[in-house]
Design a protein around this motif. Sequence first.
Motif, mmCIF file in Angstrom:
data_model
loop_
_atom_site.group_PDB
_atom_site.id
_atom_site.type_symbol
_atom_site.label_atom_id
_atom_site.label_comp_id
_atom_site.label_asym_id
_atom_site.label_seq_id
_atom_site.Cartn_x
_atom_site.Cartn_y
_atom_site.Cartn_z
ATOM 1 N N ARG A 123 -6.994 -0.627 -7.048
ATOM 2 C CA ARG A 123 -7.654 -1.201 -5.876
ATOM 3 C C ARG A 123 -7.420 -0.342 -4.645
ATOM 4 N N GLU A 124 -8.340 0.491 -4.312
ATOM 5 C CA GLU A 124 -8.313 1.275 -3.090
ATOM 6 C C GLU A 124 -6.923 1.849 -2.844
ATOM 7 N N GLU A 125 -6.306 1.502 -1.684
ATOM 8 C CA GLU A 125 -5.012 2.099 -1.353
ATOM 9 C C GLU A 125 -3.825 1.267 -1.824
ATOM 10 N N ARG A 172 -5.088 8.068 -10.676
ATOM 11 C CA ARG A 172 -5.574 6.715 -10.472
ATOM 12 C C ARG A 172 -6.811 6.484 -11.314
ATOM 13 N N LYS A 210 0.849 -1.187 0.000
ATOM 14 C CA LYS A 210 0.000 0.000 0.000
ATOM 15 C C LYS A 210 0.891 1.245 0.000
#
Length: 329
Positions: free
Chosen positions: A246-248, A241, A197
Amino acid sequence: MTLDLYRGHLHDRTRTWTSLHPEERKRRATQAAAVKDPEVLWALTEAHLTQHAASGVLTSRHTLTSYRAGLRAFLRHAEQRAWNILRPTREDAQDWVGDMLASGRSIATVRVRIAAAAALYKALRWADATQAHPFETVVIPKDRRHGLEKNAPYTEAQVNSALRAAERHPTRSAELRALLLVLAHGGLRIDEALNLKWSDVQLAPPTPGLIVQLGKGRKSRGVPLSPRLRAALMTYRALPRTARHREEFIFPYRTWRGAARHVQPLFAHLSGEQFRGFHALRKAMGSRLYAQLGDFGAVAEVLGHADINTTRGYVRVGEERARTAMDSW
């Protein structure tokens, strides 16, 4: 309208089996074993792994994917040989080992498949569908080849060639460069890289680096950033992004197969070479770092090896020292 259990998360899928009355669990497991149903038997095995294996719900996606493939291979063999899964004979398991080796499967692949089949039988015993232990005494030959013979690290020139190919990618240039360098300069396992992450990365001086959260064995470690890796991550982070991210998480790929689909073509142009998997990139980092440090302990610490002998499999120390000595003869 009917109600059903939510099966999105691994722990939630486990409840499909753990919430059953023991007699119903036994009935379903027995029925699935009788017809060699791969989906139901995998669901049972996954539930047992989640509930009773050492890692439990923290079992890695890579392990689950590997075991699922091994279980399917076992069931295909059992179908072809007309096994009675609940009452295997003493010779059945060893016969499968012989078949795999005779067909050219590597010893490493055989070990993984046997582990998957053994996990199935643990699950069947948990469901009280059988008391059989067919893989408890199975014999698998030792693989006496050096680690470099099984899968040699990419050379620095090969890594650089793949990086140049990544630069020419029309839509994923920065992403692929960052991933290649995380593996070849950071030495991460592919699962570790895909679980990185942005909060795990420190790009600013004086000590740029990244934290591998819960690597193999659920151990965290710090990894320094080379200037090229730091620059690649900074370039990639600056890009907007997209919906596929995917998210973080840093990289958009959920599995190593998804990542391989984009990385493999980067090696296709190498003369006489083909993509040998992500671990050869990790070995490239370990070999290069040892060549500069000459310290297995330091390399093992960066790579996250619990056993220094694993690190030794990345380098032919005796051969290189002999070569250096003989150059002056």
